[in-house]
Design a protein around this motif. Structure first.
Motif, PDB file in Angstrom:
ATOM      1  N   TYR A   1      -5.666  -5.595   6.230  1.00 59.03           N
ATOM      2  CA  TYR A   1      -5.675  -4.283   5.590  1.00 59.03           C
ATOM      3  C   TYR A   1      -5.915  -3.196   6.631  1.00 59.03           C
ATOM      4  O   TYR A   1      -6.605  -3.401   7.647  1.00 59.03           O
ATOM      5  N   THR A   2      -5.343  -2.019   6.384  1.00 59.72           N
ATOM      6  CA  THR A   2      -5.677  -0.871   7.217  1.00 59.72           C
ATOM      7  C   THR A   2      -7.051  -0.356   6.823  1.00 59.72           C
ATOM      8  O   THR A   2      -7.594  -0.704   5.759  1.00 59.72           O
ATOM      9  N   GLY A   3      -7.623   0.495   7.650  1.00 59.27           N
ATOM     10  CA  GLY A   3      -8.906   1.093   7.304  1.00 59.27           C
ATOM     11  C   GLY A   3      -8.847   1.879   6.017  1.00 59.27           C
ATOM     12  O   GLY A   3      -9.768   1.825   5.186  1.00 59.27           O
ATOM     13  N   GLU A   4      -7.739   2.616   5.806  1.00 62.23           N
ATOM     14  CA  GLU A   4      -7.597   3.401   4.582  1.00 62.23           C
ATOM     15  C   GLU A   4      -7.513   2.500   3.348  1.00 62.23           C
ATOM     16  O   GLU A   4      -8.108   2.791   2.310  1.00 62.23           O
ATOM     17  N   GLN A   5      -6.772   1.413   3.456  1.00 64.25           N
ATOM     18  CA  GLN A   5      -6.687   0.487   2.329  1.00 64.25           C
ATOM     19  C   GLN A   5      -8.057  -0.106   2.001  1.00 64.25           C
ATOM     20  O   GLN A   5      -8.454  -0.188   0.833  1.00 64.25           O
ATOM     21  N   ALA A   6      -8.772  -0.526   3.031  1.00 67.55           N
ATOM     22  CA  ALA A   6     -10.099  -1.115   2.819  1.00 67.55           C
ATOM     23  C   ALA A   6     -11.056  -0.102   2.198  1.00 67.55           C
ATOM     24  O   ALA A   6     -11.838  -0.440   1.289  1.00 67.55           O
ATOM     25  N   TYR A   7     -11.007   1.124   2.672  1.00 67.37           N
ATOM     26  CA  TYR A   7     -11.850   2.205   2.143  1.00 67.37           C
ATOM     27  C   TYR A   7     -11.577   2.406   0.649  1.00 67.37           C
ATOM     28  O   TYR A   7     -12.500   2.523  -0.172  1.00 67.37           O
ATOM     29  N   MET A   8     -10.300   2.402   0.272  1.00 67.33           N
ATOM     30  CA  MET A   8      -9.946   2.590  -1.135  1.00 67.33           C
ATOM     31  C   MET A   8     -10.316   1.377  -1.985  1.00 67.33           C
ATOM     32  O   MET A   8     -10.668   1.525  -3.157  1.00 67.33           O
TER      33      MET A   8
ATOM     34  N   ALA B   1      -5.629  -3.956 -12.990  1.00 74.08           N
ATOM     35  CA  ALA B   1      -5.005  -2.970 -12.103  1.00 74.08           C
ATOM     36  C   ALA B   1      -4.435  -3.662 -10.880  1.00 74.08           C
ATOM     37  O   ALA B   1      -5.063  -4.562 -10.305  1.00 74.08           O
ATOM     38  N   THR B   2      -3.231  -3.249 -10.486  1.00 70.51           N
ATOM     39  CA  THR B   2      -2.617  -3.668  -9.229  1.00 70.51           C
ATOM     40  C   THR B   2      -2.017  -2.433  -8.576  1.00 70.51           C
ATOM     41  O   THR B   2      -1.831  -1.396  -9.220  1.00 70.51           O
ATOM     42  N   SER B   3      -1.683  -2.556  -7.277  1.00 73.75           N
ATOM     43  CA  SER B   3      -1.118  -1.413  -6.567  1.00 73.75           C
ATOM     44  C   SER B   3      -0.075  -1.851  -5.557  1.00 73.75           C
ATOM     45  O   SER B   3      -0.277  -2.829  -4.826  1.00 73.75           O
ATOM     46  N   ARG B   4       1.034  -1.130  -5.518  1.00 71.34           N
ATOM     47  CA  ARG B   4       2.040  -1.373  -4.495  1.00 71.34           C
ATOM     48  C   ARG B   4       1.542  -0.976  -3.115  1.00 71.34           C
ATOM     49  O   ARG B   4       2.111  -1.381  -2.103  1.00 71.34           O
ATOM     50  N   HIS B   5       0.490  -0.160  -3.069  1.00 75.80           N
ATOM     51  CA  HIS B   5      -0.045   0.315  -1.796  1.00 75.80           C
ATOM     52  C   HIS B   5      -1.141  -0.573  -1.226  1.00 75.80           C
ATOM     53  O   HIS B   5      -1.491  -0.434  -0.049  1.00 75.80           O
ATOM     54  N   ILE B   6      -1.691  -1.486  -2.062  1.00 74.58           N
ATOM     55  CA  ILE B   6      -2.747  -2.399  -1.594  1.00 74.58           C
ATOM     56  C   ILE B   6      -2.408  -3.790  -2.123  1.00 74.58           C
ATOM     57  O   ILE B   6      -2.836  -4.167  -3.215  1.00 74.58           O
ATOM     58  N   PRO B   7      -1.637  -4.577  -1.378  1.00 71.00           N
ATOM     59  CA  PRO B   7      -1.200  -5.882  -1.860  1.00 71.00           C
ATOM     60  C   PRO B   7      -2.353  -6.877  -2.013  1.00 71.00           C
ATOM     61  O   PRO B   7      -3.427  -6.718  -1.430  1.00 71.00           O
ATOM     62  N   ASP B   8      -2.106  -7.907  -2.814  1.00 72.13           N
ATOM     63  CA  ASP B   8      -2.998  -9.054  -2.970  1.00 72.13           C
ATOM     64  C   ASP B   8      -4.341  -8.698  -3.576  1.00 72.13           C
ATOM     65  O   ASP B   8      -5.347  -9.377  -3.341  1.00 72.13           O
ATOM     66  N   VAL B   9      -4.362  -7.637  -4.360  1.00 69.62           N
ATOM     67  CA  VAL B   9      -5.556  -7.248  -5.097  1.00 69.62           C
ATOM     68  C   VAL B   9      -5.172  -7.062  -6.564  1.00 69.62           C
ATOM     69  O   VAL B   9      -4.215  -6.352  -6.869  1.00 69.62           O
ATOM     70  N   ARG B  10      -5.893  -7.721  -7.456  1.00 71.66           N
ATOM     71  CA  ARG B  10      -5.678  -7.580  -8.897  1.00 71.66           C
ATOM     72  C   ARG B  10      -7.011  -7.818  -9.580  1.00 71.66           C
ATOM     73  O   ARG B  10      -7.667  -8.837  -9.345  1.00 71.66           O
ATOM     74  N   PHE B  11      -7.454  -6.874 -10.403  1.00 72.87           N
ATOM     75  CA  PHE B  11      -8.784  -7.007 -10.977  1.00 72.87           C
ATOM     76  C   PHE B  11      -8.904  -6.256 -12.292  1.00 72.87           C
ATOM     77  O   PHE B  11      -8.128  -5.342 -12.587  1.00 72.87           O
TER      78      PHE B  11
ATOM     79  N   SER C   1     -12.932 -18.851   6.064  1.00 72.62           N
ATOM     80  CA  SER C   1     -11.473 -18.931   5.962  1.00 72.62           C
ATOM     81  C   SER C   1     -10.777 -17.855   6.771  1.00 72.62           C
ATOM     82  O   SER C   1      -9.575 -17.665   6.648  1.00 72.62           O
ATOM     83  N   LEU C   2     -11.525 -17.140   7.601  1.00 76.44           N
ATOM     84  CA  LEU C   2     -10.914 -16.056   8.364  1.00 76.44           C
ATOM     85  C   LEU C   2      -9.816 -16.576   9.281  1.00 76.44           C
ATOM     86  O   LEU C   2      -9.995 -17.536  10.011  1.00 76.44           O
ATOM     87  N   GLY C   3      -8.684 -15.901   9.233  1.00 72.85           N
ATOM     88  CA  GLY C   3      -7.593 -16.182  10.142  1.00 72.85           C
ATOM     89  C   GLY C   3      -7.189 -14.908  10.844  1.00 72.85           C
ATOM     90  O   GLY C   3      -7.904 -13.907  10.788  1.00 72.85           O
ATOM     91  N   PRO C   4      -6.034 -14.910  11.489  1.00 76.41           N
ATOM     92  CA  PRO C   4      -5.607 -13.708  12.205  1.00 76.41           C
ATOM     93  C   PRO C   4      -5.268 -12.552  11.293  1.00 76.41           C
ATOM     94  O   PRO C   4      -5.285 -11.399  11.717  1.00 76.41           O
ATOM     95  N   GLY C   5      -4.990 -12.834   9.996  1.00 74.27           N
ATOM     96  CA  GLY C   5      -4.657 -11.745   9.074  1.00 74.27           C
ATOM     97  C   GLY C   5      -3.211 -11.310   9.226  1.00 74.27           C
ATOM     98  O   GLY C   5      -2.624 -11.372  10.298  1.00 74.27           O
ATOM     99  N   GLN C   6      -2.642 -10.880   8.147  1.00 72.05           N
ATOM    100  CA  GLN C   6      -1.278 -10.380   8.141  1.00 72.05           C
ATOM    101  C   GLN C   6      -1.289  -8.939   7.665  1.00 72.05           C
ATOM    102  O   GLN C   6      -2.148  -8.524   6.881  1.00 72.05           O
ATOM    103  N   GLY C   7      -0.348  -8.152   8.138  1.00 72.68           N
ATOM    104  CA  GLY C   7      -0.244  -6.775   7.695  1.00 72.68           C
ATOM    105  C   GLY C   7      -0.007  -6.684   6.196  1.00 72.68           C
ATOM    106  O   GLY C   7       0.741  -7.480   5.643  1.00 72.68           O
ATOM    107  N   LYS C   8      -0.653  -5.739   5.550  1.00 70.61           N
ATOM    108  CA  LYS C   8      -0.563  -5.614   4.103  1.00 70.61           C
ATOM    109  C   LYS C   8      -0.097  -4.223   3.694  1.00 70.61           C
ATOM    110  O   LYS C   8      -0.615  -3.618   2.776  1.00 70.61           O
ATOM    111  N   GLY C   9       0.890  -3.719   4.402  1.00 73.97           N
ATOM    112  CA  GLY C   9       1.461  -2.439   4.014  1.00 73.97           C
ATOM    113  C   GLY C   9       0.566  -1.273   4.399  1.00 73.97           C
ATOM    114  O   GLY C   9      -0.261  -1.363   5.289  1.00 73.97           O
ATOM    115  N   GLN C  10       0.721  -0.186   3.675  1.00 76.53           N
ATOM    116  CA  GLN C  10       0.005   1.036   4.012  1.00 76.53           C
ATOM    117  C   GLN C  10      -0.094   1.912   2.771  1.00 76.53           C
ATOM    118  O   GLN C  10       0.826   1.927   1.947  1.00 76.53           O
TER     119      GLN C  10
END
Length: 423
Positions: free
Chosen positions: A358-365, A138-148, A404-413
């Motif tokens: 990630y936004t809070g909503e993305q992380a929650y999902m 599964a992948t999602s256009r709403h939650i980038p960089d996740v595939r499982f 490996s934590l860095g400043p993080g980049q926006g990952k959509g919504q």
């Protein structure tokens, strides 16, 4: 493969299906198919909303879901020879997507005014994620960089209650509803301590579909038919991610024939399905084999379902594990409260994922859909219970280890709305 015994049409309304579905539990809903012990059959299922959620970038459909209508169940299946007191055995041979008829999944955060969720006080507005289902991944256009790889399973499967058991369900759940209406703060684990979200759903004829009952019988039965939202002694909406391929389930039989029904298929889910519509929901099929253990409830002392899990994927080796304790977000100590502890573990994980963009909503999902492992890790060390949430590292296209934590980049919504419910 087994022959299709129960067929659905994902392009038709739930009340216009090739075979009658139902969305209430009631002992008098007639069986629509039958099977002998040892038979194998394929059962097709609608998604749990009956097509209310669409493959688009607008969350208003999640906001406006008619929760009186859900879930839509395929069945009942009569297992010939089943009698009250037996155990109905169901082997899950295969689960899959209805190819070429249904090729996406969805996840929703439900509005606090319409169902809510585990963390509704933190995420009160409706939101939606659409998933592309590619084989086992599964992948999602709403939650980038996740595939499982998904942990596919039926969210809801169970036998029919007896009239006596149905009456018991309605009585005890109405008592809880009355308690909440009188004093919302009297419910210890209620997320808002307010009138919304509700603590249970009483029987209602609104949007009730009673299978193959005739109109007069259906109208009367809908007044007492139990809603399909919670798990109960018959099984029901347990949302157990490990009830997957290769599992064998033992259901108590309360009525002649057992009357087995199922639906709410999930492509994947984390322990807890925490956003309420937290799994990757889809229409699909179940290949099952049925059998009986005569007098099994008495022989084994079983009055709730038990199951033996299968052993087919996905498998993860590396996790980041978040701990939570039974202390509320505002610092109130609770006594050995695993519910509060799991909330705190989930909130810790969400805050952590936000550092990666990630936004809070993305992380929650993510926590609702990825096969996270939830545990009651400690329940004896007063005054705090300890719950853990293990997030598999392999589902991300980057390393989520702390070093490996860095400043993080926006990952959509995700698709989100803060508009009120439609009138």
């Amino acid at each position: 493969m087994p022959e299709v015994q129960f067929e659905v049409d994902v392009d038709a309304d739930p009340d216009e299906q090739p075979m009658p579905v139902h969305n209430r539990w009631h002992p008098d809903i007639p069986s629509v198919i039958s099977a002998d012990p040892g038979d194998q059959l394929r059962v097709e299922c609608l998604d749990w909303t009956g097509g209310q959620i669409h493959d688009d970038d607008n969350a208003n459909d999640v906001r406006d879901v008619d929760l009186d209508a859900v879930h839509y169940l395929s069945g009942p299946i009569e297992v010939n020879g089943a009698e009250p007191g037996d155990l109905l055995v169901m082997d899950i041979l295969d689960i899959g997507v209805l190819n070429e008829r249904w090729e996406y999944g969805f996840t929703g955060i439900f509005s606090q005014q319409n169902g809510g969720g585990f963390l509704t006080d933190h995420f009160p507005n409706a939101a939606k994620t659409i998933w592309d289902l590619q084989g086992t991944k599964a992948t999602s256009r709403h939650i980038p960089d996740v595939r499982f790889e998904g942990k596919i399973h039926p969210g809801l499967v169970g036998t029919a209650p007896s009239h006596e058991l149905l009456e018991e369900w309605n009585k005890r759940e109405q008592e809880l509803i009355d308690k909440h209406q009188e004093d919302p703060e009297s419910i210890p684990d209620h997320p808002t301590k307010e009138a919304q979200p509700p603590v249970a759903n009483a029987p209602t004829p609104n949007s009730a579909i009673m299978g193959d009952m005739d109109d007069d019988e259906a109208e009367e039965a809908a007044e007492e038919g139990a809603r399909t939202v919670p798990p109960r002694e018959n099984g029901g909406n347990c949302d157990i991610k490990d009830l997957s391929l290769g599992s064998r389930v033992y259901f108590p039989v309360y009525v002649d024939g057992g009357k087995l029904s199922m639906g709410d298929i999930h492509f994947s889910q984390g322990d807890g399905e925490i956003t309420f519509c937290g799994a990757i929901e889809m229409a699909g099929y179940l290949d099952i084999e049925v059998d009986l253990i005569k007098d099994g409830m008495n022989k084994y002392g079983i009055d709730h379902p038990i199951f033996e899990p299968g052993h087919r994927g996905p498998t993860f080796e590396d996790y980041v594990v978040f701990e939570g304790y039974s202390v509320t977000e505002d610092g109130e100590q609770k006594y050995i409260d695993s519910h509060v502890a799991y909330r705190r573990a989930a909130l810790e994980a969400i805050e952590y994922l936000k550092k990666f963009g990630y936004t809070g909503e993305q992380a929650y999902m993510i926590l609702g859909t990825v096969p996270v492992e939830g545990r009651q890790s400690g329940v004896v060390d007063i005054p705090s219970a300890c719950s853990t949430l293990a997030l598999p590292k392999g589902v991300f296209n980057f390393d989520i280890s702390p070093d490996s934590l860095g400043p993080g980049q926006g990952k959509g919504q995700v698709a989100i709305t803060d508009e009120p419910l439609n009138d």
